[in-house]
Design an enzyme around this catalytic site. Structure first.
Site, short mmCIF file in Angstrom:
data_model
loop_
_atom_site.label_atom_id
_atom_site.label_comp_id
_atom_site.label_asym_id
_atom_site.label_seq_id
_atom_site.Cartn_x
_atom_site.Cartn_y
_atom_site.Cartn_z
N HIS A 99 0.83 -1.22 0.00
CA HIS A 99 0.00 0.00 0.00
C HIS A 99 0.86 1.27 0.00
O HIS A 99 0.45 2.30 0.52
CB HIS A 99 -0.94 0.05 1.21
N SER A 138 15.85 21.41 -15.61
CA SER A 138 14.71 22.27 -15.90
C SER A 138 15.25 23.52 -16.57
O SER A 138 16.36 23.96 -16.29
CB SER A 138 14.00 22.62 -14.61
N LYS A 153 16.96 21.50 -10.41
CA LYS A 153 16.21 20.30 -10.78
C LYS A 153 17.08 19.21 -11.41
O LYS A 153 18.00 19.46 -12.17
CB LYS A 153 15.09 20.65 -11.77
N GLU A 195 10.08 8.60 -16.61
CA GLU A 195 8.74 9.14 -16.87
C GLU A 195 8.28 8.83 -18.29
O GLU A 195 7.12 8.47 -18.52
CB GLU A 195 8.74 10.65 -16.64
#
Ligand code: ARG
Length: 496
Positions: free
Chosen positions: A154, A275, A281, A288
């Site tokens: 979970h 970024s 970043k 992704e």
């Protein structure tokens, strides 16, 4: 007048809508090889004379060379790769010879012959990339047999596991994918050539000969079933979808683990992107995009099934749509496997953070509950309850299992006398994983055993890929040898 898409004539628009040369281009060499095997078969069966055969085989050799040098590109006006190769031959030696190549075959059996020859190579490449990824995970398992981290259910801390256990889990899942890829290979590697349009042929063909020359494992029997069937497409799309779904789940872990909050993994700079505005970043774009592109791979499987579901038996032009979906799928899965393997190989696992997290949130609670059952003969429900009460007590005071004295004291008030040493040992995540020696459990001992079985399986899979690749290569060489001898003047009956 130009139409809206710039087509000068209706015929141009029809060609643009129906032609498949861009997709077919990947099968050019396979179409040539298939044509050689078919021509040799026709020659051996006396359907073509030796003279006819030489006139056909000769331009097929130049077609191969021209395909290699880029001089042979597919003309869209000729619709597909099959008509392009045939018209190349006819241009070279005239219709009286070139026009005979298409005897006892149809584009309906030809296109699936080409596709099967090409897809089996794609499958071998994907199998190899999958084995390489398994090996990368096994490397992690080797380096981190004793590194502990929280195991999750979970997305909540559950029980401690080792990083090696996690890595071998991914390797095991990928090994299952290999099994499915291999099944897709076996379905694919069978010979449809000679089924012709749908009903076989009145010519006395020898289908076993093309099976041998093209290194197929078997000849597909039923002509109508063969030209109607796309199970090899569905099975390949399915195998790709299972690999990609596993890659996506791994990617999701990379994305989570590299967050500041998890902090369990750091990407190598070369595999992270920045970024344009936020200087700090370091983004997991590869993971992704793999996760994002999984949607495509799954959708392509649904697309393949939908394409098939309402087709009566026989060939239909709908079936042309089977290739783009698969080509794209193979490209995406191959690239994803390769890049994510590099991500595993170059990332740093933050083992100190993993250990801290394991201590921080009671994930060894089950150990105490189990101990009370094993040593004090307490029913599991009761031990579960008192352990739960201990956790609630510590949470309230902002403490953890590291506050051993508080733990010992609380348990004593509940009537359980446990020494500091025993409790320290129970709550030590490293000691905890060592105890899980059940088959398939997280103990370093169990993990080493599984890692070694996985390594053996990966190695034997690599061996099987090599054997199959060699079989394909030697069949290609054998076809080339037959062609050469016929072109040198030998009778085809003496060479095949
Ligand atoms: N481009 C076609 C395909 O991919 C080749 C077979 C065409 N056959 C036909 N009867 N038009 O399926």
């Amino acid at each position: 007048m130009m139409g809206p898409r710039g087509h000068a004539t209706a015929q141009d628009a029809v060609i643009a809508y129906t032609e498949s040369t861009a997709i077919d281009a990947r099968m050019l060499l396979h179409d040539i090889w298939g044509s050689e095997a078919h021509a040799l078969m026709l020659g051996k069966q006396g359907i073509l004379s030796d003279d006819d055969l030489r006139h056909i085989l000769q331009p097929l050799q130049t077609a191969r060379a021209d395909a290699g040098s880029g001089a042979l590109t597919l003309d869209r006006a000729l619709e597909d790769v099959h008509m392009n190769v045939e018209s190349y031959i006819i241009r070279a030696v005239g219709r009286e010879y070139g026009g005979k190549l298409h005897t006892a075959r149809s584009r309906n059996d030809q296109v699936i012959t080409d596709a099967r020859l090409y897809i089996r190579e794609l499958l071998l490449d994907i199998e190899t990339a999958t084995v390489t990824m398994i090996e990368a995970f096994l490397r992690v398992a080797e380096d981190h047999a004793e590194t502990v981290l929280p195991g999750y259910t979970h997305t909540q801390h559950a029980q401690p596991i080792t990083l090696g256990f996690w890595a071998t889990a991914h390797a095991s899942l990928l090994l299952e994918d290999l099994r499915r890829l291999r099944a897709a290979y076996d379905t694919t590697n069978r010979n449809p050539l000679g089924a012709c349009a749908l009903a076989g042929t009145s010519f006395d063909t020898d289908r076993e000969l093309t099976t041998r020359l093209l290194a197929f494992d078997a000849t597909q029997d039923h002509a109508l079933a063969v030209v109607s069937g796309r199970d090899f497409i569905l099975e390949s799309a399915f195998a790709l979808a299972t690999v990609m779904t596993n890659l996506s789940r791994f990617s999701e872990e990379v994305i989570l683990w590299t967050t500041h909050e998890f902090g369990m993994m750091t990407l190598d700079d070369a595999y992270a992107l920045g970024s344009s505005i936020m200087p700090q970043k370091k983004n997991p774009d590869i993971a992704e995009l793999a996760r994002g592109r999984t949607a495509k791979i799954q959708a392509r499987l649904a697309e393949a099934f939908s394409m098939m579901k309402a087709l009566p038996l026989g060939y239909h032009r709908d079936l042309q749509e089977d290739k783009p979906l698969l080509w794209e799928g193979f490209d995406i899965v191959a690239d994803s496997l390769n890049l994510l393997t590099q991500v595993i190989q170059t990332s740093t696992f933050r083992t100190k953070r993993m250990l801290d997290l394991t201590y921080g949130n009671f994930c060894t609670a089950t150990e105490l509950a189990n101990y009370l059952v094993a040593e004090d003969d307490v029913p599991f429900r009761a031990s579960h309850e008192v352990t739960g009460a201990l956790v609630a007590h510590l949470v309230e005071r902002g403490e953890t299992f590291r506050d051993i004295d508080a733990c010992v004291h609380f348990l004593a008030t509940k009537g359980y006398a446990i020494s500091v040493d025993t409790l320290t040992e129970l709550f030590d995540p490293v000691a905890s994983v060592r105890r899980n020696q059940s088959q398939g459990g997280t103990s370093p001992q169990s993990v080493r055993k599984m890692a070694s079985a996985l390594a053996d399986a990966a190695a034997s899979h690599r061996g099987s890929v090599a054997i199959r690749s060699n079989a394909i290569r030697s069949a290609r060489d054998e076809t080339a040898r037959c062609v050469r001898l016929v072109l040198e003047g030998k009778a085809v009956l003496d060479v095949v």
